[in-house]
Design an enzyme around this catalytic site. Sequence first.
Site, PDB file in Angstrom:
ATOM      1  CG  ASP A 326      -1.797   1.198   1.330  1.00  0.00           C
ATOM      2  OD1 ASP A 326      -2.659   1.342   0.446  1.00  0.00           O
ATOM      3  OD2 ASP A 326      -1.637   2.000   2.272  1.00  0.00           O
ATOM      4  CD  GLU A 379      -2.546   2.595  -3.306  1.00  0.00           C
ATOM      5  OE1 GLU A 379      -3.602   3.217  -3.432  1.00  0.00           O
ATOM      6  OE2 GLU A 379      -1.917   2.561  -2.240  1.00  0.00           O
TER       7      GLU A 379
END
Length: 666
Positions: A326, A379
């Site tokens: 993330d 990401e």
Amino acid sequence: MTDLDASTQNEGTQNEGTQTDDSASDRVLGELDLHLFAEGTHRYLHRSFGAQPGDGGTRFAVWAPNAANVAVTGSFDDWSHHDLTGSDSGVWSGWVDGAGLGDSYLYRVTDSSGNTVEKSDPFGAAAEEAPNISSIIADLDHDWNDDEWMAGRGERIALDAPISIYEVHLGSWGRHVSDGKRFPRYDELADPIADHMLAHGFTHVELLPIMEHPFYGSWGYQTTGFFAPTARYGTPTDLMKMIDRLHQRGVGVILDWVPSHFPTDTHGLYEFDGTHLFEHADPRQGYHPDWNSAIFNYSRNEVRSFLTSSAMCWLDRYHVDGLRVDAVASMLYLDYSRNEGEWIPNEFGGRENLDAIVFLRQLNEAVYGEFPDVATMAEESTSWPMVSRPTYVGGLGFGNKWDMGWMHDTLSYFQEDPINRKWHHGEITFRSVYSSSEHFVLPLSHDEVVHGKGSLLNKMPGDDWQQFANLRLLYAMQWAQPGKKLLFMGCELATRSEWNHDATLDWSLHDADMHGGVRTLLADLNAVYAKEPALHRGDSNADGMRWVEGSDAEHSVYAWLRLDPDDTSPSRPVLAVFNATPEVHHNYRLGVPHTGRWREVLNSDDEKYGGSGVGNGTPQDDADHEGAGIETVPVDAHGFHQSVVLTLPPLGALFLVPEESGASDD
């Protein structure tokens, strides 16, 4: 790296230097563990730090170099405290007789000023359910039965494999599995998730962070237990049972993992020993303004060992098949979400976080070095180069990168009224400029259906019929593009409401008119994606796609060929055609590379999906969805010496393939 490190790192961290999960009888922490931890190269801290139960007791080990004292207190001794022994490495450790599986415990950390705070174990394998903060000496004994899956899983997550990911938040997906009033358990979710996945053709489930987190509303992105699955859904062995069962049924498991920041809850990592230990002290480096959280200090060797071992724990202990990392962009840029004067440049005056770069490369080298049959997915929302390229050529070493640009451009385009789309034609074609620069995943994720953004269906313009047609067109375009696919739960139901983590999905839509058609389309898209090698073998290859028509902005028509880049025995091409207007386009000519008959293998306007049934000879009852098709004519078009003349359905997508390999222009 010293000679000692080069010769013993892998062997030491896995064997002599580290206690395994099922055998932690040694009462003293090994010197090699301390050495590798301090060097920043330890990959398996979950096997030696934290609570390691053994014969008649448990050994505890925790990092707190600036503490005046560290004691462990727990249910094994009526919460009296047992002082641990410090060391030059900053690691406090000790053996406690009688402490065993299932016991709860905390560390009492006294700082240099004499203040004492109770802390959860940063290396703990389990935790009590929030709002409790105690760690648990975990039972990690599970008899795995997924050998067949593990032996072949690398082929299922390879760059040329048909990877289709279903993103899930366990608590809100599965409340219908329990009584709706409590959280579902990991193990009771396994078969329902597998049933749903397999019915729709998804290959991997991606779980929003299941690492322990105090605030449920953070969806797991504010992690305190980097080695502990959240107790909301059960125990570590419950999670093992779930993953084992999913593997047995042919479903891969990817975990969302957050090494970019952590919350400032008193019992967590923040100011762990009374100082800024895991995080930077200067708020210009150590405070994240977007999430009101602390930022890891990647320059510290011990922090890199901690985070690398966290990632490896999920792969090693839980047989996970991949990690989606993330907020990588927030790690790479020192000025991320900061104004001038709110950040500190690197030693060369730039905004790149050099320490984070070192860590990310080290992380990926460790993961792929130990588990070459898994994938890491970043990401990363900027144009940082070579995110998914090997470290030895200067890349960050990830296996894949989320294509956030595709997501933003495509959703922006689809939210336009069709009458205006001709002025936004380039929002779809622009991706071709960079589509082969990385190994992309195309995400329509949870972030697109929360915080007032509306559901995907409600983003679509037009009346009710047109909204559903637009949504089917969006999914067809996503599946036809080069790149792996990701869809958030509920999007297959075409929900009208935003995702609500405190509720469950509206499963009443499962078979409702129009909504059920969207589900059926997604199942067929996944089936065609897997069946036609040209649709997946070239997902990460510049030769996997060729434009046929990309400039017809006036009619908002797009057409491209998906191609199998295998030069030795290529599979048949797939022609993907899209009409982004509600008007039927008759007699639309497109050049094709093969003579003969081209058949529809998918038409998003098929009546079974809720469409109007406009197409090119596709019988409604054909199990393979392959209709009579269209014969080529010897008329040059789009650089080919033959062409087909098609009827393009309204707000519709067509996938066509040559019936036989006729003459080719190649």
